[in-house]
Structure formats: C-alpha cells, structure tokens
Design a protein around this motif. Structure first.
Motif, PDB file in Angstrom:
ATOM      1  N   VAL A  29      18.365 -10.839  -6.591  1.00  0.00           N
ATOM      2  CA  VAL A  29      18.891 -11.049  -5.236  1.00  0.00           C
ATOM      3  C   VAL A  29      18.890 -12.540  -4.959  1.00  0.00           C
ATOM      4  N   GLU A  30      20.056 -13.121  -4.734  1.00  0.00           N
ATOM      5  CA  GLU A  30      20.186 -14.573  -4.605  1.00  0.00           C
ATOM      6  C   GLU A  30      19.643 -15.108  -3.282  1.00  0.00           C
ATOM      7  N   HIS A  31      19.737 -14.310  -2.229  1.00  0.00           N
ATOM      8  CA  HIS A  31      19.302 -14.776  -0.907  1.00  0.00           C
ATOM      9  C   HIS A  31      17.786 -14.687  -0.811  1.00  0.00           C
ATOM     10  N   ASP A  32      17.123 -15.842  -0.786  1.00  0.00           N
ATOM     11  CA  ASP A  32      15.667 -15.879  -0.851  1.00  0.00           C
ATOM     12  C   ASP A  32      14.973 -15.069   0.243  1.00  0.00           C
ATOM     13  N   PRO A  33      15.319 -15.237   1.525  1.00  0.00           N
ATOM     14  CA  PRO A  33      14.636 -14.456   2.564  1.00  0.00           C
ATOM     15  C   PRO A  33      14.783 -12.952   2.358  1.00  0.00           C
ATOM     16  N   THR A  34      15.953 -12.520   1.909  1.00  0.00           N
ATOM     17  CA  THR A  34      16.159 -11.092   1.651  1.00  0.00           C
ATOM     18  C   THR A  34      15.296 -10.623   0.496  1.00  0.00           C
ATOM     19  N   ARG A  35      15.245 -11.419  -0.573  1.00  0.00           N
ATOM     20  CA  ARG A  35      14.444 -11.034  -1.736  1.00  0.00           C
ATOM     21  C   ARG A  35      12.963 -10.956  -1.385  1.00  0.00           C
ATOM     22  N   TYR A  36      12.466 -11.949  -0.650  1.00  0.00           N
ATOM     23  CA  TYR A  36      11.051 -11.958  -0.279  1.00  0.00           C
ATOM     24  C   TYR A  36      10.715 -10.791   0.660  1.00  0.00           C
ATOM     25  N   THR A  37      11.624 -10.507   1.578  1.00  0.00           N
ATOM     26  CA  THR A  37      11.390  -9.409   2.520  1.00  0.00           C
ATOM     27  C   THR A  37      11.350  -8.068   1.796  1.00  0.00           C
ATOM     28  N   LEU A  38      12.276  -7.885   0.866  1.00  0.00           N
ATOM     29  CA  LEU A  38      12.315  -6.637   0.106  1.00  0.00           C
ATOM     30  C   LEU A  38      11.057  -6.470  -0.750  1.00  0.00           C
ATOM     31  N   ARG A  39      10.620  -7.536  -1.389  1.00  0.00           N
ATOM     32  CA  ARG A  39       9.422  -7.447  -2.226  1.00  0.00           C
ATOM     33  C   ARG A  39       8.190  -7.159  -1.370  1.00  0.00           C
ATOM     34  N   ALA A  40       8.103  -7.833  -0.214  1.00  0.00           N
ATOM     35  CA  ALA A  40       6.962  -7.599   0.671  1.00  0.00           C
ATOM     36  C   ALA A  40       6.950  -6.159   1.175  1.00  0.00           C
ATOM     37  N   THR A  41       8.119  -5.644   1.518  1.00  0.00           N
ATOM     38  CA  THR A  41       8.218  -4.265   1.992  1.00  0.00           C
ATOM     39  C   THR A  41       7.817  -3.290   0.901  1.00  0.00           C
ATOM     40  N   ASP A  42       8.230  -3.566  -0.329  1.00  0.00           N
ATOM     41  CA  ASP A  42       7.861  -2.721  -1.461  1.00  0.00           C
ATOM     42  C   ASP A  42       6.348  -2.691  -1.640  1.00  0.00           C
ATOM     43  N   ILE A  43       5.716  -3.849  -1.546  1.00  0.00           N
ATOM     44  CA  ILE A  43       4.260  -3.934  -1.726  1.00  0.00           C
ATOM     45  C   ILE A  43       3.531  -3.186  -0.613  1.00  0.00           C
ATOM     46  N   ILE A  44       3.966  -3.404   0.622  1.00  0.00           N
ATOM     47  CA  ILE A  44       3.291  -2.764   1.755  1.00  0.00           C
ATOM     48  C   ILE A  44       3.511  -1.255   1.741  1.00  0.00           C
ATOM     49  N   GLN A  45       4.715  -0.817   1.399  1.00  0.00           N
ATOM     50  CA  GLN A  45       4.990   0.613   1.303  1.00  0.00           C
ATOM     51  C   GLN A  45       4.114   1.251   0.230  1.00  0.00           C
ATOM     52  N   GLY A  46       4.001   0.581  -0.921  1.00  0.00           N
ATOM     53  CA  GLY A  46       3.165   1.101  -1.986  1.00  0.00           C
ATOM     54  C   GLY A  46       1.703   1.186  -1.579  1.00  0.00           C
ATOM     55  N   ARG A  47       1.236   0.168  -0.853  1.00  0.00           N
ATOM     56  CA  ARG A  47      -0.168   0.182  -0.399  1.00  0.00           C
ATOM     57  C   ARG A  47      -0.387   1.266   0.645  1.00  0.00           C
ATOM     58  N   ALA A  48       0.587   1.454   1.522  1.00  0.00           N
ATOM     59  CA  ALA A  48       0.463   2.473   2.564  1.00  0.00           C
ATOM     60  C   ALA A  48       0.399   3.869   1.957  1.00  0.00           C
ATOM     61  N   SER A  49       1.072   4.073   0.841  1.00  0.00           N
ATOM     62  CA  SER A  49       1.089   5.402   0.220  1.00  0.00           C
ATOM     63  C   SER A  49      -0.260   5.768  -0.391  1.00  0.00           C
ATOM     64  N   LEU A  50      -1.150   4.794  -0.528  1.00  0.00           N
ATOM     65  CA  LEU A  50      -2.457   5.056  -1.138  1.00  0.00           C
ATOM     66  C   LEU A  50      -3.581   5.170  -0.119  1.00  0.00           C
ATOM     67  N   LEU A  51      -3.260   5.066   1.154  1.00  0.00           N
ATOM     68  CA  LEU A  51      -4.306   5.046   2.172  1.00  0.00           C
ATOM     69  C   LEU A  51      -5.118   6.333   2.208  1.00  0.00           C
ATOM     70  N   GLN A  52      -4.458   7.473   2.091  1.00  0.00           N
ATOM     71  CA  GLN A  52      -5.192   8.735   2.110  1.00  0.00           C
ATOM     72  C   GLN A  52      -6.017   8.926   0.849  1.00  0.00           C
ATOM     73  N   ALA A  53      -5.411   8.645  -0.289  1.00  0.00           N
ATOM     74  CA  ALA A  53      -6.128   8.828  -1.554  1.00  0.00           C
ATOM     75  C   ALA A  53      -7.348   7.927  -1.626  1.00  0.00           C
ATOM     76  N   GLU A  54      -7.285   6.775  -0.976  1.00  0.00           N
ATOM     77  CA  GLU A  54      -8.394   5.828  -0.997  1.00  0.00           C
ATOM     78  C   GLU A  54      -9.663   6.415  -0.391  1.00  0.00           C
ATOM     79  N   SER A  55      -9.502   7.373   0.526  1.00  0.00           N
ATOM     80  CA  SER A  55     -10.668   7.966   1.181  1.00  0.00           C
ATOM     81  C   SER A  55     -11.543   8.735   0.205  1.00  0.00           C
ATOM     82  N   LEU A  56     -11.006   9.055  -0.986  1.00  0.00           N
ATOM     83  CA  LEU A  56     -11.777   9.803  -1.979  1.00  0.00           C
ATOM     84  C   LEU A  56     -12.646   8.898  -2.845  1.00  0.00           C
ATOM     85  N   LEU A  57     -12.462   7.584  -2.711  1.00  0.00           N
ATOM     86  CA  LEU A  57     -13.247   6.654  -3.512  1.00  0.00           C
ATOM     87  C   LEU A  57     -14.663   6.554  -2.967  1.00  0.00           C
ATOM     88  N   GLN A  58     -15.619   6.983  -3.736  1.00  0.00           N
ATOM     89  CA  GLN A  58     -17.025   6.900  -3.347  1.00  0.00           C
ATOM     90  C   GLN A  58     -17.836   6.403  -4.531  1.00  0.00           C
TER      91      GLN A  58
END
Length: 300
Positions: free
Chosen positions: A224-253
C-alpha cells in the motif's frame, strides 16, 4: 516513492493506541467487561474454566484455549528453550507494553465496535492472509490446500466484498489453519532451533524469525503506497488480533511465560504436520509405557 521510510508497524500500533488509553483512564481496562462469566460449577479444583465457557471459546476461536495453553502431558518444551533467561527478560518487556498500551486499546476497540463490524474486520485481514497461505502452500507442494486458499481469496475478494464476508466457506471452501514461510522451511527440513522471544513481535524460534521477513513481503499491506493508510490498516490488524484473544487470556493461570511458550511450540508443531499424528509411533510409545508400568509393579 522516493525517500519513503518504512516504520515498524508495531511502533505505529503503539502510537495509535495511546488515544484509547486516555479515553479509558476512568475505567479499569482489565475488569470483567471482556472476561467470560464462569459459573462456580464450571470451575475445577485447579481453577481452570470448563463446561459452557470452553464451549463458547471453541465457537469463537475454533479451538479449546484450555487445551492449547495446557500443552501435552509428558512433553518437556523447556529443552527447546536454552536461552530462557534472555527470553524471560524480553517477555517481561513485551508483557508491560501489552498491559499498558496494546491491551487497553484492544479492550476499547472490543467495547465500542459492534460484533458484526469486528467480524468483518477479522474476515478482511484473514482474506489478505490467503495470499501468504497460497504462496507457502505451493512452496510446500500442498496443491489441494493451495487451491482451496486461492479459491477463498478469489471468491471472498469479489463476491465477499474485499473479504468482509466469508462467502467461500458457504461454497465448501473451508478456512485452513494457515501457512507461513516458517512452516515451509520446516517442510524443507530446516530444524526449528531454540525458542526465541522477539521484542514486540513475541514468540518465535531461530527458524521462524528470518521467515517473518518473507511473510512481511507476501502480505499485501506491504505494497500500500499511501503511508497513513498502510499504518492505519496494520494497526487495526494488530488491535483486532489482540482483541480476539481477550477471552482466551482469562484461562492463563500460573507462569504465563511457560504457558505461552509451550502453547506456541505445541501449536507450531501441530501446524507443521497439519495435525497428522503417526499412529504407529503413538501405539509403540503407549505399549512401552504400559510395559514399563508392568515391570515397575512386578518389583513389589
């Protein structure tokens, strides 16, 4: 584009995550808002959630996080971690960055984003990942899987509106476990080497670390040539991936480092062999164990 510099997507994710942290200053981002409710009867003596909670997590993640984080009985992954002291130091740094930056952003995202939108975002980035899946499927000679992944990419990109909807699964093209260049190197016979925790990037191995470079360049977001778009998409991907693990994280003891290390290595081994188990080997091992128990009992 001349003069363009590629900044780390993780650095951009951290910068973009600062604003949600401020917005949540009056709340407890680690409260029960995203923790699955567990009924008393659904908790065993060791504190591990079972019953309906695990069922809901299987529905959401496609696997049982309790089993994933638990490892396999008798498997000693510590033998593959000769640099544990260094790895624990990096893990502590990553854990702090996650706790104070990425996790609050993920909690904020999950609280304010409707479920259907979260699913659409997840589908979008999963569809982009089919490029990497197809590429590595071909390199590994998995022609059927590569064809399935290529078909999913074509159908979901077009009929699925840029991948927002997973139309392909309704046409018999199920989503695979994913392929990456680390798995490709494993199929080619490259040994995994020691376990390694990378700053901000998390668990890896000596084999998987350089493979991440190849995966970076097979990710369509890289082009993606447009830097702000590329950075926004990557950040969204990272945050979405982290959000998907919030419930599973509760099992870590217990020792989070050991749990996550064992889960990572177990998962990687599973992906490399595509979940196939040598039945003869397992049978021989079971017979050897049984024979050992018989001999041991005969001494008394």
């Amino acid at each position: 584009m001349l003069g363009r510099r590629d900044l780390s997507p993780w650095l951009m994710a951290a910068m973009l995550a600062i604003s949600p942290v401020g917005a949540m200053a009056t709340q407890d981002p680690f409260g029960d808002a995203v923790t699955p409710s567990v009924q008393p009867e659904a908790v065993e003596q060791n504190g591990t959630a079972t019953g309906d909670t695990n069922g809901s997590l299987v529905d959401e993640y496609g696997f049982d996080p309790a089993e994933e984080f638990g490892g396999e009985e008798g498997e000693d992954f510590s033998l593959r971690d000769p640099w544990e002291g260094f790895n624990r130091a990096i893990f502590s740094f990553n854990d702090g960055a996650d706790r104070y930056v990425l996790k609050p952003a993920a909690v904020s995202y999950r609280q304010i984003t409707p479920i259907f939108m979260q699913q659409g975002v997840s589908n979008f980035f999963s569809n982009l990942g089919e490029v990497t899946n197809t590429f590595n499927g071909v390199l590994q000679g998995k022609w059927g899987q590569a064809g399935n992944d290529a078909g999913r990419l074509l159908i979901n990109t077009t009929i699925g509106i840029a991948g927002l909807f997973d139309v392909a699964k309704h046409m018999g093209l199920e989503k695979g476990d994913g392929e990456d260049f680390g798995q490709t190197l494993a199929v080619w016979g490259v040994p995994s080497g020691p376990y390694l925790v990378l700053p901000l990037l998390g668990p890896s191995t000596v084999r998987d670390t350089p493979a991440k470079v190849v995966d970076y360049y097979t990710n369509p977001l890289t082009y993606v040539e447009h830097d702000p778009t590329r950075y926004t998409l990557r950040a969204t991907d990272i945050i979405q991936g982290r959000a998907s693990l919030l419930q599973a994280e509760s099992l870590l003891q217990g020792d989070r480092y050991v749990l996550l290390r064992d889960a990572y290595l177990q998962r990687r081994d599973f992906l490399i062999v595509d979940g196939e188990v040598d039945v003869d080997t397992e049978t021989e091992a079971a017979e050897a164990i049984d024979q050992g128990e018989v001999e041991e009992s005969s001494d008394y």
